[in-house]
Write an enzyme that holds these catalytic residues in place. Structure first.
Site: not given
Length: 261
Positions: A68-70, A72, A181
């Site tokens: 997971l992106d930071r 998110t 995104r």
């Protein structure tokens, strides 16, 4: 976010990790926005990481199987052994895991639809220092469903007297870097709070008007077959205070709960 900068150790008084599911083979947490999954060259000053916090909470080594992106938040799954990690990684690679996200985007999106738009490889300056920069664009597919929309009497853009936003369910069928995104940006409906692919005017508006300092993207659900027992597994993650503040301000709470949250 509490940190102990003196010795680099996790602050014992920091917020504990929220465990959503655990058995002898795997554990799932609700990752908070802003939390890195594991140590990175990019953030040497950071002292809290999802992997280490989860390991400390369950008392054994854990293996990441997806990312997971930071910025998110939401469901993040770990395996408790290398063998289970391999099985889960294969399930993600073979698209046997269903992921559902909630997002707030700029503008009115159509009620439902799909985008099939290949994404080129975007290297990080340090993390991907030795990566092959000549990779061809990779297939990337995202489905969406609109859950709610709102028009606000604020002229965030000089072109319009009002501002429009949509509450979306995003279902990625592939797992490319920053896929949701980048896909939303490509559709001209960037995710609110996204500082890399979003619209700075709307990000600033949400910060000043609603004290929303995070990106409004949340990994709400993960559905898969258990890697050992084969039983169906549905893991869901609740929303944090900033998310709930937006849902309440826009009268969207019922839209999320009515969607099966």
């Amino acid at each position: 976010m509490n940190m102990d900068h003196d010795n680099g150790n996790t602050d014992q008084h920091a917020e504990p990790i929220e465990i959503l599911y655990e058995d002898e083979f795997l554990v799932a947490i609700n990752k908070e926005a802003g939390l890195l999954v594991h140590r990175s060259w990019l953030d040497k000053g950071e002292t809290r990481f999802a992997l280490q916090l989860t390991r400390d909470a369950v008392g054994c080594h854990v293996y990441p199987v997806h990312r997971l992106d930071r910025p998110t938040s939401g469901v993040l799954l770990f395996a408790k052994s290398a063998a289970v990690a391999r099985s889960l990684t294969e399930a993600f690679t073979e698209r046997k895991v269903t992921k559902q996200y909630l997002a707030v985007v700029r503008g009115f999106m159509s009620e439902q639809g799909s985008i099939d738009y290949a994404l080129s490889f975007k290297p990080d300056a340090i993390a991907d220092k030795f990566a092959n920069l000549d990779k061809p664009a990779q297939e990337a597919v995202t489905h969406w469903q609109r859950l709610a929309q709102i028009e606000l009497p604020f002229a965030v853009s000089r072109k319009h007297d009002t501002s429009r936003y949509s509450l979306m369910r995003l279902i990625p069928k592939t797992g490319r870097k920053h896929q949701l995104r980048r896909h939303m940006k490509h559709l001209f409906h960037p995710i609110v709070g996204d500082t890399s692919h979003g619209d700075g005017r709307h990000n600033r508006f949400f910060r000043s008007q609603y004290e929303c300092t995070r990106m409004l993207l949340h990994a709400q659900r993960l559905a898969l077959s258990h890697p050992v027992t084969g039983e169906p597994l549905l893991i869901q993650a609740g929303l944090d205070e900033q998310w709930m503040n937006i849902l309440e301000a826009f009268d969207w709470v019922d839209s999320v709960e009515g969607s099966g949250h």
